[in-house]
Design a protein around this motif. Structure first.
Motif, short mmCIF file in Angstrom:
data_model
loop_
_atom_site.label_atom_id
_atom_site.label_comp_id
_atom_site.label_asym_id
_atom_site.label_seq_id
_atom_site.Cartn_x
_atom_site.Cartn_y
_atom_site.Cartn_z
N VAL A 71 0.86 -1.18 0.00
CA VAL A 71 0.00 0.00 0.00
C VAL A 71 0.90 1.23 0.00
O VAL A 71 1.88 1.29 0.73
N GLU A 76 -1.87 7.16 -2.36
CA GLU A 76 -3.32 7.01 -2.24
C GLU A 76 -3.97 8.28 -1.69
O GLU A 76 -5.02 8.71 -2.15
N ARG A 92 -4.98 0.29 -6.09
CA ARG A 92 -5.36 -0.52 -4.93
C ARG A 92 -5.75 -1.93 -5.30
O ARG A 92 -5.50 -2.87 -4.57
N SER A 95 -3.35 -5.17 -4.92
CA SER A 95 -2.86 -5.51 -3.57
C SER A 95 -3.99 -5.98 -2.67
O SER A 95 -3.78 -6.75 -1.74
N ASP A 96 -5.20 -5.51 -2.95
CA ASP A 96 -6.34 -5.95 -2.14
C ASP A 96 -6.70 -7.41 -2.37
O ASP A 96 -7.35 -8.04 -1.55
#
Ligand code: UTP
Length: 294
Positions: A71, A76, A92, A95-96
């Motif tokens: 992150v 962000e 995002r 990686s989520d």
């Protein structure tokens, strides 16, 4: 041994000499095709194939890969404050979807050695190996096609592709006999032998091994026992060869288009084709290409 494939190993510790100097400070797996690094295409393929546990074997340039899947609070925050929710979602999203673990290969001693580094994290489970410089456009994803074979036979399986005679010395080549699968005999093969980069006149076929594998933990002692081979490197092919004495080893000629993005020409071809397919870029890029006097 559990029969579910939950982990995919991504060797990304090679020297990438064909792309120097671009690969001096970053792994070639971070080179972007249009706007996404090669390794992300591979990770997305794993996710679309049902695998979310990603093991990346890193060498130099480790931080670039770690940062990519981590992150980035500053980025962000900045995107949020500028109302760029489209870009925010793009950074995002991946990686989520995954859990990533890293292992280090200190010296680039070969692909087999890189896979061996993942032994502890993999444990006693079947696992996938994805070489992200082989980018494959396929539906269902190439790795999913291999997992389907695994789920039917519970034996290791490698991706295969027919290559032109002049390219044979660049690949691992198999001697194989066709096996009936899904109503055909021209997709699945039982592998009888494998040779790393044979001269054209000594190749047992034109079926080349491409960078997708589903393996069992039996590969680890086999790689160890094989030791260094061609050019002093510890080759995955030599480990696979040792498995031939035991249970069956399959090769699957997947459906889809493979791009050799580890090679300059292959990388350029992939860039052009991926750009042409993009909704946001395709028509403008096509119009530009048409203006070129070739
Ligand atoms: P390649 O032979 O295509 O990569 O390895 P390379 O050696 O980095 O590239 P060149 O030939 O010098 O340009 C196939 C895959 O195996 C990984 C590479 O990162 C690539 O994904 N690999 C190779 C390792 O992780 N460790 C190694 O010791 C060798």
């Amino acid at each position: 041994m559990s029969l579910k494939v939950r982990k995919a190993v991504f060797p990304a510790a090679g020297l990438g000499t064909r792309f120097l100097p671009a690969t001096k400070a970053q792994p070639k797996e971070m080179l972007p095709l249009v706007d996404k690094p090669l390794i992300q295409y591979g990770v997305e393929e794993a996710v679309r194939s049902g695998i979310r546990q990603i093991v990346i074997v890193t060498g130099r340039g480790k931080t670039a890969i770690e940062d990519h899947f981590d992150v980035s609070f500053e980025l962000e925050h900045l995107l949020e404050s500028r109302n760029r929710h489209d870009l925010l979602a793009a950074v995002r999203q991946i990686s989520d979807m995954i859990e990533v673990a890293y292992v280090r290969q200190r010296e680039a001693l070969g692909l087999g050695h890189a896979v061996l580094r993942a032994r502890e994290i993999v444990g006693e489970e079947p696992f996938a190996v994805v070489l992200s410089d082989d980018v494959i456009a396929a539906e269902p994803p190439a790795l999913r096609q291999l997992l389907d074979v695994w789920e039917r036979f519970h034996a290791p399986v490698l991706a295969l592709m027919e290559v032109p005679a002049e390219s044979i010395p660049n690949y691992g080549i198999v001697a194989a006999e066709p096996v009936e699968y899904d109503g055909t005999r021209d997709r699945l093969y039982r592998i009888l032998d494998l040779v790393e980069k044979p001269p054209r006149d000594q190749a047992p076929s034109n079926l080349a091994i491409i960078g997708r594998y589903v393996l069992t933990p039996e590969i680890f002692p086999a790689i160890e026992a094989a030791g260094p081979g061609a050019l002093g490197e510890i080759q995955l092919t030599d480990g696979l060869r040792r498995l031939l004495d035991g249970s069956p080893l399959y090769g699957y000629r997947f459906r889809g288009t493979r791009y050799d993005a580890g090679d300059k020409l292959g990388f350029l071809i992939a860039t052009v084709e991926f750009a042409l397919r993009r909704e946001d870029l395709g028509s403008a890029f096509r119009a530009y290409l048409k203006t070129l006097k070739l």
